[in-house]
Design a protein around this motif. Structure first.
Motif, PDB file in Angstrom:
ATOM      1  N   LYS A   1      -3.330  12.280 -10.279  1.00 26.52           N
ATOM      2  CA  LYS A   1      -2.518  11.110 -10.626  1.00 26.52           C
ATOM      3  C   LYS A   1      -1.059  11.470 -10.889  1.00 26.52           C
ATOM      4  O   LYS A   1      -0.183  10.601 -10.831  1.00 26.52           O
ATOM      5  CB  LYS A   1      -3.103  10.415 -11.851  1.00 26.52           C
TER       6      LYS A   1
ATOM      7  N   GLU B   1      -7.964   2.358  -7.056  1.00 24.43           N
ATOM      8  CA  GLU B   1      -7.191   1.191  -7.486  1.00 24.43           C
ATOM      9  C   GLU B   1      -5.694   1.498  -7.514  1.00 24.43           C
ATOM     10  O   GLU B   1      -4.864   0.591  -7.489  1.00 24.43           O
ATOM     11  CB  GLU B   1      -7.667   0.717  -8.866  1.00 24.43           C
ATOM     12  N   ASP B   2      -5.344   2.775  -7.563  1.00 24.72           N
ATOM     13  CA  ASP B   2      -3.954   3.225  -7.446  1.00 24.72           C
ATOM     14  C   ASP B   2      -3.634   3.308  -5.954  1.00 24.72           C
ATOM     15  O   ASP B   2      -4.270   4.055  -5.207  1.00 24.72           O
ATOM     16  CB  ASP B   2      -3.818   4.600  -8.112  1.00 24.72           C
ATOM     17  N   ASP B   3      -2.653   2.547  -5.503  1.00 25.81           N
ATOM     18  CA  ASP B   3      -2.427   2.442  -4.061  1.00 25.81           C
ATOM     19  C   ASP B   3      -1.797   3.677  -3.438  1.00 25.81           C
ATOM     20  O   ASP B   3      -1.510   3.687  -2.238  1.00 25.81           O
ATOM     21  CB  ASP B   3      -1.624   1.185  -3.719  1.00 25.81           C
ATOM     22  N   ARG B   4      -1.608   4.733  -4.204  1.00 22.69           N
ATOM     23  CA  ARG B   4      -1.180   6.012  -3.615  1.00 22.69           C
ATOM     24  C   ARG B   4      -2.367   6.780  -3.040  1.00 22.69           C
ATOM     25  O   ARG B   4      -2.178   7.769  -2.327  1.00 22.69           O
ATOM     26  CB  ARG B   4      -0.480   6.883  -4.649  1.00 22.69           C
TER      27      ARG B   4
END
Length: 291
Positions: A167, A200-203
């Protein structure tokens, strides 16, 4: 080192599924031939020779037009076989390399000019020592200006420890083989739920490849389908697919690549989802200049 890997399927079937124009195998490998491109002395396995010419013939049979080659640990940080294949591809192939922590800026630029668009980090026991986390941070920062991404290969039980590190990285992250869950434990298992949370993190992106790796029931890999379909339907704009040819470290039931293609009818059950998975998404990540 003895050759302990099975040969790839000698005569894969012609799939019933007609793939869309521009379809991409976003995870496969070239190995050797060892006489031209020797394997790394520190490798943990010795694959069969799997040259570019054989992969081209396979892709023609399967209906695949583009390729993303992923550097595997058996070649270490010597990306020569991959770069040679990309150079032969007339622009239809891109690569994901492996580099040392002290790689020079000039070498990174050479790889970029040669068609590389990302680097891979391994956290899988049978492939040797884990990637050094400090090196991961340093390299991610260095590849960010090139517009590259990082590909991360890990065993499912590693994700809880790895997620905080991933992250923090300043590049898109592509997760190999659905995070390698145990298909017999179902989609409600903790590691897969963690993967869904991460997505859910678009990276983050994920490859819905590796059905033959996560299965416990074996061919035709029905137990792997719910994992792949969940990812494709929930994160349709950040999923990729690949054959994983020539399937290194598969010890039995060497996959029929034609059957893996036909499994896509269950993984991406609509024409729109299939086109995103095979055409649109790999274009965004590997051929953005064509969009």
């Amino acid at each position: 080192m003895a050759n302990e890997n099975l040969p790839f399927h000698p005569s894969p079937s012609i799939p019933a599924l007609n793939l869309p124009t521009g379809a991409c195998d976003a995870h496969c490998h070239v190995f050797g031939p060892a006489a031209d491109f020797p394997f790394a002395p520190q490798r943990t396995y010795t694959p069969v020779d799997a040259p570019w010419s054989t992969l081209v013939d396979l892709h023609e049979k399967l209906g695949l037009d583009r390729t993303v080659l992923v550097q595997a640990s058996c070649h270490g940080t010597d990306n020569a076989a991959m770069l040679d294949a990309i150079a032969r591809s007339n622009g239809t192939c891109r690569g994901v390399g492996m580099v040392a922590r002290d790689v020079s800026d000039a070498e990174l630029q050479r790889l970029h000019d040669g068609g590389v668009r990302g680097i891979r980090f391994n956290f899988v026991t049978h492939l040797g020592q884990d990637a050094d986390t400090d090196a991961v941070r340093e390299l991610a920062a260095r590849i960010a200006p090139l517009g590259w991404h990082a590909v991360v290969h890990f065993e499912a039980d590693r994700l809880e420890v790895l997620a905080p590190l991933l992250k923090t990285l300043p590049v898109p992250l592509v997760i190999d083989h659905m995070g390698r869950p145990d298909a017999s434990r179902g989609v409600d298992q903790a590691p897969f739920k963690m993967l869904l949370d991460l997505m859910e993190d678009d990276r983050f992106w994920v490859k819905v490849s590796g059905a033959e790796r996560i299965t416990k029931s074996g061919p035709p890999y029905a137990d792997a389908v719910p994992f792949a379909r969940t990812l494709v339907t929930r994160f349709e704009d950040r999923v990729l697919w690949g054959t994983d040819w020539p399937h290194p470290n598969i010890k039995k039931n060497m996959p029929d690549d034609g059957a893996l293609v036909d499994l896509l009818t269950q993984i991406a059950p609509t024409e729109e989802l299939l086109k995103k998975l095979l055409v649109t998404n790999p274009s965004r990540l590997y051929w953005p200049e064509t969009i």
